[in-house]
Design a protein around this motif. Structure first.
Motif, PDB file in Angstrom:
ATOM      1  N   LYS A  35     -12.607  12.561  12.398  1.00  0.00           N
ATOM      2  CA  LYS A  35     -11.205  12.666  12.831  1.00  0.00           C
ATOM      3  C   LYS A  35     -10.228  12.034  11.853  1.00  0.00           C
ATOM      4  O   LYS A  35      -9.027  12.148  12.036  1.00  0.00           O
ATOM      5  N   LYS A  36     -10.733  11.357  10.820  1.00  0.00           N
ATOM      6  CA  LYS A  36      -9.857  10.751   9.826  1.00  0.00           C
ATOM      7  C   LYS A  36      -9.606  11.745   8.699  1.00  0.00           C
ATOM      8  O   LYS A  36     -10.489  12.499   8.310  1.00  0.00           O
ATOM      9  N   SER A  37      -8.387  11.723   8.175  1.00  0.00           N
ATOM     10  CA  SER A  37      -8.040  12.641   7.101  1.00  0.00           C
ATOM     11  C   SER A  37      -8.735  12.228   5.806  1.00  0.00           C
ATOM     12  O   SER A  37      -9.153  11.080   5.636  1.00  0.00           O
ATOM     13  N   THR A  38      -8.821  13.171   4.873  1.00  0.00           N
ATOM     14  CA  THR A  38      -9.445  12.894   3.583  1.00  0.00           C
ATOM     15  C   THR A  38      -8.670  11.826   2.832  1.00  0.00           C
ATOM     16  O   THR A  38      -9.250  10.949   2.193  1.00  0.00           O
ATOM     17  N   LYS A  39      -7.353  11.877   2.934  1.00  0.00           N
ATOM     18  CA  LYS A  39      -6.511  10.886   2.257  1.00  0.00           C
ATOM     19  C   LYS A  39      -6.767   9.488   2.806  1.00  0.00           C
ATOM     20  O   LYS A  39      -6.851   8.512   2.049  1.00  0.00           O
ATOM     21  N   GLN A  40      -6.901   9.378   4.125  1.00  0.00           N
ATOM     22  CA  GLN A  40      -7.136   8.074   4.735  1.00  0.00           C
ATOM     23  C   GLN A  40      -8.490   7.516   4.304  1.00  0.00           C
ATOM     24  O   GLN A  40      -8.609   6.342   3.951  1.00  0.00           O
ATOM     25  N   LYS A  41      -9.514   8.374   4.295  1.00  0.00           N
ATOM     26  CA  LYS A  41     -10.844   7.921   3.891  1.00  0.00           C
ATOM     27  C   LYS A  41     -10.861   7.515   2.425  1.00  0.00           C
ATOM     28  O   LYS A  41     -11.499   6.530   2.049  1.00  0.00           O
ATOM     29  N   ARG A  42     -10.150   8.251   1.593  1.00  0.00           N
ATOM     30  CA  ARG A  42     -10.095   7.926   0.173  1.00  0.00           C
ATOM     31  C   ARG A  42      -9.407   6.575  -0.048  1.00  0.00           C
ATOM     32  O   ARG A  42      -9.847   5.764  -0.857  1.00  0.00           O
ATOM     33  N   ASN A  43      -8.334   6.324   0.680  1.00  0.00           N
ATOM     34  CA  ASN A  43      -7.630   5.057   0.530  1.00  0.00           C
ATOM     35  C   ASN A  43      -8.418   3.880   1.089  1.00  0.00           C
ATOM     36  O   ASN A  43      -8.239   2.745   0.642  1.00  0.00           O
ATOM     37  N   LEU A  44      -9.280   4.106   2.075  1.00  0.00           N
ATOM     38  CA  LEU A  44     -10.097   3.029   2.626  1.00  0.00           C
ATOM     39  C   LEU A  44     -11.225   2.622   1.682  1.00  0.00           C
ATOM     40  O   LEU A  44     -11.798   1.549   1.836  1.00  0.00           O
ATOM     41  N   THR A  45     -11.538   3.468   0.707  1.00  0.00           N
ATOM     42  CA  THR A  45     -12.600   3.150  -0.235  1.00  0.00           C
ATOM     43  C   THR A  45     -12.188   2.013  -1.171  1.00  0.00           C
ATOM     44  O   THR A  45     -13.015   1.236  -1.620  1.00  0.00           O
ATOM     45  N   LYS A  46     -10.906   1.911  -1.438  1.00  0.00           N
ATOM     46  CA  LYS A  46     -10.413   0.929  -2.407  1.00  0.00           C
ATOM     47  C   LYS A  46     -10.520  -0.495  -1.867  1.00  0.00           C
ATOM     48  O   LYS A  46     -10.409  -0.719  -0.667  1.00  0.00           O
ATOM     49  N   THR A  47     -10.710  -1.418  -2.790  1.00  0.00           N
ATOM     50  CA  THR A  47     -10.737  -2.825  -2.399  1.00  0.00           C
ATOM     51  C   THR A  47      -9.322  -3.389  -2.442  1.00  0.00           C
ATOM     52  O   THR A  47      -8.442  -2.855  -3.112  1.00  0.00           O
ATOM     53  N   SER A  48      -9.115  -4.463  -1.716  1.00  0.00           N
ATOM     54  CA  SER A  48      -7.815  -5.121  -1.717  1.00  0.00           C
ATOM     55  C   SER A  48      -8.060  -6.627  -1.689  1.00  0.00           C
ATOM     56  O   SER A  48      -9.201  -7.091  -1.664  1.00  0.00           O
ATOM     57  N   TYR A  49      -6.979  -7.381  -1.685  1.00  0.00           N
ATOM     58  CA  TYR A  49      -7.072  -8.834  -1.677  1.00  0.00           C
ATOM     59  C   TYR A  49      -6.804  -9.365  -0.269  1.00  0.00           C
ATOM     60  O   TYR A  49      -6.102  -8.746   0.521  1.00  0.00           O
ATOM     61  N   VAL A  50      -7.366 -10.514   0.030  1.00  0.00           N
ATOM     62  CA  VAL A  50      -7.171 -11.153   1.323  1.00  0.00           C
ATOM     63  C   VAL A  50      -5.711 -11.599   1.417  1.00  0.00           C
ATOM     64  O   VAL A  50      -5.148 -12.137   0.459  1.00  0.00           O
ATOM     65  N   SER A  51      -5.090 -11.363   2.571  1.00  0.00           N
ATOM     66  CA  SER A  51      -3.679 -11.708   2.747  1.00  0.00           C
ATOM     67  C   SER A  51      -3.506 -13.224   2.814  1.00  0.00           C
ATOM     68  O   SER A  51      -4.458 -13.973   3.053  1.00  0.00           O
ATOM     69  N   ASP A  52      -2.268 -13.651   2.613  1.00  0.00           N
ATOM     70  CA  ASP A  52      -1.974 -15.084   2.595  1.00  0.00           C
ATOM     71  C   ASP A  52      -2.251 -15.747   3.941  1.00  0.00           C
ATOM     72  O   ASP A  52      -2.646 -16.903   3.997  1.00  0.00           O
ATOM     73  N   GLY A  53      -2.049 -15.016   5.036  1.00  0.00           N
ATOM     74  CA  GLY A  53      -2.284 -15.587   6.357  1.00  0.00           C
ATOM     75  C   GLY A  53      -3.744 -15.855   6.638  1.00  0.00           C
ATOM     76  O   GLY A  53      -4.093 -16.780   7.381  1.00  0.00           O
ATOM     77  N   ASP A  54      -4.633 -15.049   6.064  1.00  0.00           N
ATOM     78  CA  ASP A  54      -6.072 -15.213   6.287  1.00  0.00           C
ATOM     79  C   ASP A  54      -6.762 -16.021   5.201  1.00  0.00           C
ATOM     80  O   ASP A  54      -7.954 -16.328   5.315  1.00  0.00           O
ATOM     81  N   LEU A  55      -6.038 -16.362   4.165  1.00  0.00           N
ATOM     82  CA  LEU A  55      -6.651 -16.989   3.000  1.00  0.00           C
ATOM     83  C   LEU A  55      -7.323 -18.316   3.337  1.00  0.00           C
ATOM     84  O   LEU A  55      -8.440 -18.584   2.882  1.00  0.00           O
TER      85      LEU A  55
END
Length: 66
Positions: A35-55
């Motif tokens: 049910k997820k779009s191809t664009k959404q799945k592609r963007n979820l593959t990328k890594t990101s950094y932990v936010s300042d609130g959770d650091l």
């Protein structure tokens, strides 16, 4: 005083960069992908950094003193 133990689940989910930032992988990419779009799945593959609130919590789980 005994050594601090690293949280085992945290060390599998987070990694440290050379500059000291903490990388994480995006959630919601393991199942129910039809049910997820191809664009959404592609963007979820990328890594990101932990936010300042959770650091602070993540650093405590990884036993990184800052």
């Amino acid at each position: 005083m005994p050594k601090m133990k690293t949280n085992s689940s945290a060390k599998k989910r987070f990694s440290l960069t050379g500059t000291g930032k903490i990388k994480k992988k995006g959630a919601y990419k393991s199942h129910i992908l039809t049910k997820k779009s191809t664009k959404q799945k592609r963007n979820l593959t990328k890594t990101s950094y932990v936010s300042d609130g959770d650091l602070g919590n993540v650093q405590r789980m990884l036993c990184i003193g800052k």
